[in-house]
Write an enzyme that holds these catalytic residues in place. Structure first.
Site, PDB file in Angstrom:
ATOM      1  N   HIS A   1      -8.199  -2.837  12.614  1.00 12.98           N
ATOM      2  CA  HIS A   1      -7.595  -2.144  11.477  1.00 12.98           C
ATOM      3  C   HIS A   1      -8.354  -0.853  11.160  1.00 12.98           C
ATOM      4  O   HIS A   1      -7.745   0.148  10.774  1.00 12.98           O
ATOM      5  CB  HIS A   1      -7.599  -3.090  10.265  1.00 12.98           C
ATOM      6  CG  HIS A   1      -7.032  -2.503   9.017  1.00 12.98           C
ATOM      7  ND1 HIS A   1      -5.828  -1.841   8.979  1.00 12.98           N
ATOM      8  CD2 HIS A   1      -7.498  -2.503   7.734  1.00 12.98           C
ATOM      9  CE1 HIS A   1      -5.581  -1.450   7.742  1.00 12.98           C
ATOM     10  NE2 HIS A   1      -6.577  -1.824   6.972  1.00 12.98           N
TER      11      HIS A   1
ATOM     12  N   TRP B   1       0.844  -1.190   0.000  1.00 16.85           N
ATOM     13  CA  TRP B   1       0.000   0.000   0.000  1.00 16.85           C
ATOM     14  C   TRP B   1       0.883   1.245   0.000  1.00 16.85           C
ATOM     15  O   TRP B   1       1.898   1.285   0.696  1.00 16.85           O
ATOM     16  CB  TRP B   1      -0.904   0.009   1.231  1.00 16.85           C
ATOM     17  CG  TRP B   1      -2.133  -0.825   1.051  1.00 16.85           C
ATOM     18  CD1 TRP B   1      -2.264  -2.147   1.308  1.00 16.85           C
ATOM     19  CD2 TRP B   1      -3.402  -0.374   0.563  1.00 16.85           C
ATOM     20  NE1 TRP B   1      -3.542  -2.564   1.007  1.00 16.85           N
ATOM     21  CE2 TRP B   1      -4.265  -1.500   0.559  1.00 16.85           C
ATOM     22  CE3 TRP B   1      -3.897   0.857   0.152  1.00 16.85           C
ATOM     23  CZ2 TRP B   1      -5.592  -1.424   0.139  1.00 16.85           C
ATOM     24  CZ3 TRP B   1      -5.213   0.938  -0.275  1.00 16.85           C
ATOM     25  CH2 TRP B   1      -6.050  -0.181  -0.279  1.00 16.85           C
TER      26      TRP B   1
ATOM     27  N   HIS C   1      -3.776 -11.442   2.779  1.00 19.25           N
ATOM     28  CA  HIS C   1      -3.853 -11.148   4.208  1.00 19.25           C
ATOM     29  C   HIS C   1      -5.302 -11.047   4.675  1.00 19.25           C
ATOM     30  O   HIS C   1      -6.229 -10.969   3.862  1.00 19.25           O
ATOM     31  CB  HIS C   1      -3.123  -9.844   4.524  1.00 19.25           C
ATOM     32  CG  HIS C   1      -3.786  -8.624   3.933  1.00 19.25           C
ATOM     33  ND1 HIS C   1      -3.579  -8.228   2.634  1.00 19.25           N
ATOM     34  CD2 HIS C   1      -4.669  -7.744   4.457  1.00 19.25           C
ATOM     35  CE1 HIS C   1      -4.291  -7.155   2.372  1.00 19.25           C
ATOM     36  NE2 HIS C   1      -4.978  -6.831   3.476  1.00 19.25           N
TER      37      HIS C   1
ATOM     38  N   ASP D   1      -7.916  -8.905   7.491  1.00 23.24           N
ATOM     39  CA  ASP D   1      -8.069  -7.708   8.312  1.00 23.24           C
ATOM     40  C   ASP D   1      -8.753  -8.068   9.622  1.00 23.24           C
ATOM     41  O   ASP D   1      -9.738  -8.812   9.626  1.00 23.24           O
ATOM     42  CB  ASP D   1      -8.945  -6.665   7.603  1.00 23.24           C
ATOM     43  CG  ASP D   1      -8.244  -6.003   6.436  1.00 23.24           C
ATOM     44  OD1 ASP D   1      -7.029  -6.202   6.276  1.00 23.24           O
ATOM     45  OD2 ASP D   1      -8.931  -5.280   5.687  1.00 23.24           O
TER      46      ASP D   1
END
Length: 210
Positions: free
Chosen positions: A60, A20, A54, A56
């Site tokens: 988060h 990101w 992944h 979350d």
């Protein structure tokens, strides 16, 4: 096809994997070599918890949400269905009407985004929050996507993240589904037991059940 064979649907973690923007990149290096220690190689890594494939945790996007260690691991293991929605740019209730989802507990969406782990996408397929009540009605408890997020890349309100959390649906992102046909599978996508984690990389694998 050998129906007992497990298929890896995870992005490999390499030093060139995309991350990101402004987040911590993944790096892996050898701390000590076998020649230095006389017995073993010892490596180290630095990474964002939202690298590659992944999950979350609610923490988060919600300061009061559960952290990854508190998530129910049973949600990440079990029967799953892959559906192909690669022909649309927006996934809303009408799109889901074309699929038989009754009793589906883990739904994996194969969008038009192709797996290019070293390139972070500028745009992804949009999920409308209106699909969340439909998923709840069908019994879905985990939603997986082959994109880095269930919300638009530039989203700040994260409407889908919050809607999924509000209805108890877990989030799995950045799956590799390019060569995976629609159908029913067993899924394993266990996160690491990171005590303070707001997410975790996973090794996601599926096994055909047809």
């Amino acid at each position: 096809m050998n129906n007992n064979k497990w298929i890896d649907i995870s992005q490999p973690l390499t030093n060139s994997i995309a991350h990101w923007p402004e987040d911590t990149p993944f790096t892996n290096q050898l701390t000590y070599s076998k020649e230095q220690t006389g017995s073993v190689n010892i490596g180290q890594m630095t990474t964002s918890l939202h690298i590659g494939t992944h999950v979350d945790a609610p923490y988060h996007f919600d300061n009061k949400g559960k952290k990854i260690i508190d998530m129910d691991v049973n949600y990440y293991i079990g029967r799953a269905k892959v559906i192909d929605v690669s022909d649309v740019d927006v996934i809303d209730g009408r799109v889901l009407e074309d699929f038989s989802l009754d009793g589906v507990e883990r739904l994996l969406l194969k969008t038009s985004l192709k797996s290019r782990p070293e390139l972070f996408p500028e745009k992804i397929t949009k999920l409308e929050p209106e699909i969340v009540p439909i998923l709840v009605e069908k019994g879905v408890k985990l939603l997986g996507v082959n994109m880095p997020s269930v919300d638009p890349i530039d989203s700040k309100d994260l409407l889908c993240h919050h809607a999924l959390h509000q209805h108890g649906i877990y989030i799995l992102e950045n799956l590799v589904l390019d060569d995976v046909p629609e159908g029913d599978y067993n899924l394993i996508a266990l996160p690491l037991a990171i005590a303070e984690g707001d997410g975790s990389p996973v090794r996601a694998v599926i096994q055909p059940t047809d």
